[in-house]
Scaffold this motif. Structure first.
Motif, PDB file in Angstrom:
ATOM      1  N   GLU A   1      79.416  99.728  23.772  1.00 23.68           N
ATOM      2  CA  GLU A   1      79.611 100.513  24.565  1.00 23.68           C
ATOM      3  C   GLU A   1      78.839 100.689  25.740  1.00 23.68           C
ATOM      4  O   GLU A   1      78.653 100.733  26.507  1.00 23.68           O
ATOM      5  CB  GLU A   1      80.486 102.078  24.444  1.00 23.68           C
TER       6      GLU A   1
ATOM      7  N   THR B   1      78.097  97.332  27.654  1.00 28.39           N
ATOM      8  CA  THR B   1      79.448  96.808  28.461  1.00 28.39           C
ATOM      9  C   THR B   1      79.387  98.164  29.719  1.00 28.39           C
ATOM     10  O   THR B   1      79.359  97.923  30.428  1.00 28.39           O
ATOM     11  CB  THR B   1      80.548  97.672  28.114  1.00 28.39           C
ATOM     12  N   ALA B   2      78.638  98.585  29.462  1.00 30.53           N
ATOM     13  CA  ALA B   2      78.708  99.971  30.494  1.00 30.53           C
ATOM     14  C   ALA B   2      77.593  99.808  31.184  1.00 30.53           C
ATOM     15  O   ALA B   2      77.702  99.786  32.986  1.00 30.53           O
ATOM     16  CB  ALA B   2      78.364 101.967  29.983  1.00 30.53           C
TER      17      ALA B   2
ATOM     18  N   HIS C   1      76.823  96.917  32.205  1.00 29.63           N
ATOM     19  CA  HIS C   1      76.897  95.412  32.847  1.00 29.63           C
ATOM     20  C   HIS C   1      78.165  95.644  33.729  1.00 29.63           C
ATOM     21  O   HIS C   1      77.895  95.363  34.572  1.00 29.63           O
ATOM     22  CB  HIS C   1      77.910  94.268  31.789  1.00 29.63           C
ATOM     23  N   GLU C   2      78.582  96.623  33.645  1.00 28.54           N
ATOM     24  CA  GLU C   2      79.521  97.324  35.162  1.00 28.54           C
ATOM     25  C   GLU C   2      78.858  97.851  36.216  1.00 28.54           C
ATOM     26  O   GLU C   2      79.066  97.381  37.332  1.00 28.54           O
ATOM     27  CB  GLU C   2      80.415  97.998  33.972  1.00 28.54           C
TER      28      GLU C   2
ATOM     29  N   VAL D   1      77.357  94.837  37.485  1.00 30.68           N
ATOM     30  CA  VAL D   1      78.086  93.526  38.431  1.00 30.68           C
ATOM     31  C   VAL D   1      78.645  95.242  39.913  1.00 30.68           C
ATOM     32  O   VAL D   1      78.220  94.320  40.479  1.00 30.68           O
ATOM     33  CB  VAL D   1      79.127  93.606  37.466  1.00 30.68           C
ATOM     34  N   GLY D   2      78.686  96.371  39.217  1.00 31.74           N
ATOM     35  CA  GLY D   2      79.375  97.225  40.545  1.00 31.74           C
ATOM     36  C   GLY D   2      77.835  96.848  41.567  1.00 31.74           C
ATOM     37  O   GLY D   2      78.050  97.331  43.201  1.00 31.74           O
TER      38      GLY D   2
ATOM     39  N   TRP E   1      77.890  94.139  44.008  1.00 33.01           N
ATOM     40  CA  TRP E   1      79.121  93.891  44.423  1.00 33.01           C
ATOM     41  C   TRP E   1      78.414  94.562  45.748  1.00 33.01           C
ATOM     42  O   TRP E   1      79.273  94.279  46.634  1.00 33.01           O
ATOM     43  CB  TRP E   1      80.594  94.538  43.899  1.00 33.01           C
TER      44      TRP E   1
ATOM     45  N   GLU F   1      71.149 103.019  39.776  1.00 29.50           N
ATOM     46  CA  GLU F   1      71.451 102.012  38.946  1.00 29.50           C
ATOM     47  C   GLU F   1      70.143 101.678  37.847  1.00 29.50           C
ATOM     48  O   GLU F   1      69.604 101.026  36.476  1.00 29.50           O
ATOM     49  CB  GLU F   1      71.661 100.098  38.944  1.00 29.50           C
TER      50      GLU F   1
END
Length: 132
Positions: free
Chosen positions: A13, A16-17, A19-20, A23-24, A27, A103
């Protein structure tokens, strides 16, 4: 993540968190690039219109030249008359800066500042698979 931990100690978790989040942010940095491209395209277009004003005036199309000078060149790109640089600056200050700070704080809290933990895990897995 404790001081002695590495990215291999993260839960699925946490990995993944982060990474998101990363990546957010990436972007949003791409979006900033699109805004900068928009800003530059507007500037180039305005430069051409500035030349057109001079040429129209020389060709004695004074009314058309005056419209470029008085109505087009000084006009902003938004309904509230902001110029493109202002849109870029507002995005950077009101959205991108707080997201970048978030971040960093999230990365410091979850991964002790390590970046790209998901990619590092993938790299390790692929290299281990190749060795087998």
């Amino acid at each position: 993540m404790s001081d002695s931990s590495t990215s291999t100690d993260l839960t699925a978790e946490e990995q993944t968190a982060m990474h998101e989040v990363e990546v957010g942010l990436e972007w949003m940095l791409r979006a900033q690039g699109h805004l900068l491209a928009f800003h530059h395209a507007i500037g180039h277009g305005m430069d051409h219109l500035d030349v057109a004003e001079t040429e129209l005036r020389a060709a004695e199309y004074t009314t058309l030249a005056d419209r470029i000078r008085d109505d087009i060149l000084p006009r902003g790109v938004t309904a509230d008359d902001r110029w493109s640089y202002s849109v870029v600056e507002e995005f950077q200050a009101s959205f991108l800066a707080p997201l970048t700070e978030f971040e960093r704080v999230a990365r410091d809290s979850v991964t002790d500042g390590e970046r790209h933990v998901a990619e590092r895990a993938q790299e390790r897995a692929w290299r281990e698979r190749a060795r087998r």
